[in-house]
Design a protein around this motif. Structure first.
Motif, PDB file in Angstrom:
ATOM      1  N   SER A 248       0.823  -1.205   0.000  1.00  0.00           N
ATOM      2  CA  SER A 248       0.000   0.000   0.000  1.00  0.00           C
ATOM      3  C   SER A 248       0.861   1.261   0.000  1.00  0.00           C
ATOM      4  N   ALA A 249       1.946   1.254   0.770  1.00  0.00           N
ATOM      5  CA  ALA A 249       2.842   2.416   0.809  1.00  0.00           C
ATOM      6  C   ALA A 249       3.471   2.669  -0.554  1.00  0.00           C
TER       7      ALA A 249
ATOM      8  N   GLU B 281       2.280   1.719  -3.509  1.00  0.00           N
ATOM      9  CA  GLU B 281       1.232   2.178  -4.421  1.00  0.00           C
ATOM     10  C   GLU B 281       0.881   3.639  -4.149  1.00  0.00           C
ATOM     11  N   THR B 282       0.898   4.026  -2.878  1.00  0.00           N
ATOM     12  CA  THR B 282       0.601   5.416  -2.536  1.00  0.00           C
ATOM     13  C   THR B 282       1.668   6.347  -3.091  1.00  0.00           C
ATOM     14  N   LEU B 283       2.926   5.976  -2.975  1.00  0.00           N
ATOM     15  CA  LEU B 283       3.999   6.840  -3.457  1.00  0.00           C
ATOM     16  C   LEU B 283       3.869   7.132  -4.949  1.00  0.00           C
TER      17      LEU B 283
ATOM     18  N   VAL C  71      -2.297   7.845  -5.968  1.00  0.00           N
ATOM     19  CA  VAL C  71      -3.066   8.805  -5.181  1.00  0.00           C
ATOM     20  C   VAL C  71      -2.426   8.962  -3.807  1.00  0.00           C
ATOM     21  N   GLY C  72      -2.173  10.196  -3.420  1.00  0.00           N
ATOM     22  CA  GLY C  72      -1.481  10.462  -2.164  1.00  0.00           C
ATOM     23  C   GLY C  72       0.011  10.610  -2.359  1.00  0.00           C
ATOM     24  N   GLY C  73       0.488  10.424  -3.602  1.00  0.00           N
ATOM     25  CA  GLY C  73       1.910  10.523  -3.897  1.00  0.00           C
ATOM     26  C   GLY C  73       2.167  11.263  -5.197  1.00  0.00           C
TER      27      GLY C  73
ATOM     28  N   ASP D 281      -0.857  12.545  -7.465  1.00  0.00           N
ATOM     29  CA  ASP D 281      -1.511  13.754  -6.965  1.00  0.00           C
ATOM     30  C   ASP D 281      -0.602  14.972  -7.096  1.00  0.00           C
TER      31      ASP D 281
ATOM     32  N   GLN E  75      -3.984  12.209   5.022  1.00  0.00           N
ATOM     33  CA  GLN E  75      -3.378  11.519   3.897  1.00  0.00           C
ATOM     34  C   GLN E  75      -3.019  10.078   4.272  1.00  0.00           C
ATOM     35  N   PRO E  76      -2.979   9.184   3.286  1.00  0.00           N
ATOM     36  CA  PRO E  76      -2.508   7.821   3.569  1.00  0.00           C
ATOM     37  C   PRO E  76      -1.101   7.858   4.170  1.00  0.00           C
ATOM     38  N   PHE E  77      -0.903   7.110   5.218  1.00  0.00           N
ATOM     39  CA  PHE E  77       0.376   7.027   5.922  1.00  0.00           C
ATOM     40  C   PHE E  77       0.808   8.390   6.475  1.00  0.00           C
TER      41      PHE E  77
END
Length: 471
Positions: free
Chosen positions: A311-312, A314-316, A319-321, A324, A412-414
């Motif tokens: 998940s981290a 994918e976020t980077l 979305v959230g990374g 965005d 935000q995620p994380f």
């Protein structure tokens, strides 16, 4: 905290995992790769790390109404009287319970949790300040840490919460509750069988049922109707259970784990032996299921860490990374060009008018500009300086407007700091025409993609330990 402190933290965590769960050493190394990418993007501060956002040992949380018997259950599970119990709100703080070697239990203030990255409430004071300015300084009114010498809690953490309807600091309490839910491997949501009607359950239904049924990890929630022995006095005990289940269904929960328990030592005797036998059998069955779920969290935690790694990563890159950040940069460019057009075009037109037509019939400004004289060069430099200064001011103004739209880190995620990352790309020497944010280069993309690709291999290694997939 400086980089050397971060290095010490990583070394301490590595030593802990070598002893407790060596299978997590590989995910730890992969998280540290993601740290480099996130710091390069500005999503993490130089002294921060993904490893501080991942609880590396199992977390079991108990949430619910104030009289639902959470503390009594904890005392029974631990085999000692650690938590205060009662029919009224007896503790208005979140309690983190962990193993300690001393014979006597020890209670420490919330600051012990806020400042220690090994616990799931590391830097929670900052999150509290986000929703209740100044409350972060009062961390000890929200949290406490208790260590006890009970083998039942060795290698895991229990989290006991204040009742939803017993706390006056609601906004901060719900923020901490959300943090608990995200970090937990198992969430036991307790209800009081003596008050199963929707009115007394409203806050719990809204926040712990309606707000969680759509989560990807909704299976970690177990809903427990406690003090079910109170139903023995009813003409039809199943009516009470039915009322509880209807209340859950009204919040959208139509499937899940629904258990019924009570404390035999505190329960009033049930005169009807047949009914007493039936109640005890059901209670024993459901208590065994709770204990089975608690034992299973150690294995679940290992898989969850790998999923968090995925998940981290994918976020980077999504979305959230970086995705965005690219969109925010696109909006910034468009807004700056619009401001440039609105502000500079009239100025340029006026300047051109002055260049071509001199008011006094003498040499025009255009002739002066291209005459090669000192006055001509002064005019050229002056016009260029004004234009550049105006553009940079408008660019900064547009960037501030975009930054205000970016949700804060706690949303935000994380808890990645998108504002910090966006602002990293706005200094005047960085071109806003570049689509990718600073730090999102081919090397960073390869690192993230490699972490994603390694996920299946890590899961297979876990399967080899806990299963025999090849027969």
């Amino acid at each position: 905290m400086n980089s050397s402190a971060e290095t010490r933290h990583a070394a301490t965590l590595e030593e802990h995992l070598k002893r407790e769960n060596p299978l997590l050493l590989e995910p730890l190394a992969e998280f540290r790769k993601l740290d480099r990418v996130a710091r390069g993007l500005g999503l993490l501060a130089p002294d921060d790390s993904f490893t501080r956002r991942v609880p590396w040992w199992p977390v079991i949380s108990l949430l619910g109404t104030f009289s639902a018997g959470k503390s009594t259950f904890i005392n029974g599970y631990l085999g000692l009287e650690l938590q205060r119990t009662g029919n009224q709100a007896v503790d208005d703080r979140f309690t983190v319970i962990c193993y300690g070697e001393e014979e006597e239990p020890r209670t420490l203030p919330g600051s012990a949790l806020d400042a220690d990255p090994r616990f799931p409430f590391y830097r929670i004071s900052g999150d509290i300040d986000e929703v209740a300015a100044g409350e972060g300084r009062r961390i000890n009114t929200y949290l406490q840490l208790r260590a006890c010498n009970s083998e039942a809690v060795r290698g895991k953490i229990l989290l006991d919460s204040p009742g939803f309807d017993a706390d006056s600091q609601r906004t901060a309490t719900l923020r901490i509750t959300d943090r608990i839910i995200d970090l937990s491997d198992l969430v036991l949501v307790f209800f009081d069988a003596r008050h199963p009607e929707p009115g007394s359950m409203r806050d719990t239904l809204q926040h712990l049922v309606a707000g969680t049924i759509a989560r990807d990890d909704a299976s970690k929630f177990v809903f427990v109707l406690n003090q079910i022995d109170a139903a023995a006095a009813e003409d039809n005990p199943e009516d009470l259970v039915g009322a509880w289940q209807r209340a859950l269904a009204s919040a959208g929960l139509t499937a899940g784990h629904f258990l019924r328990i009570y404390d035999e030592q505190a329960a009033a005797p049930i005169a009807d032996e047949t009914l007493a036998t039936r109640f005890k059998a059901k209670k024993d069955e459901d208590m065994a299921e709770i204990h089975r779920r608690i034992r299973a969290v150690e294995v679940d935690r290992t898989y969850r860490v790998v999923e968090l790694l995925q998940s981290a990563a994918e976020t980077l890159r999504g979305v959230g990374g970086a995705q965005d950040l690219r969109e925010y940069r696109r909006q910034w460019r468009s807004r700056t060009l619009l401001y440039d057009g609105l502000a500079l075009v009239p100025v340029v037109l006026a300047l051109l008018a002055g260049l071509f037509w001199a008011n006094d019939g003498t040499r025009s400004l255009l002739s002066t500009l291209f005459s090669g004289t000192i006055m001509g060069w002064i005019l050229v430099v002056g016009v260029a300086a004004v234009a550049v200064a105006a553009h940079l001011s408008l660019r900064e103004f547009a960037a501030k407007g975009i930054a205000k739209k970016i949700p804060p880190a706690w949303q935000q995620p994380f808890r990645l700091d998108m504002r910090r990352a966006f602002n990293k790309g706005k200094p005047w020497w960085r071109s806003m025409l570049l689509a990718n944010p600073p730090g999102w280069n081919p090397l960073a993309r390869r690192r993230v993609n490699k972490v994603v690709a390694n996920r299946e291999t890590m899961v297979q290694r876990l399967n080899d330990r806990f299963t025999m997939p090849s027969g």
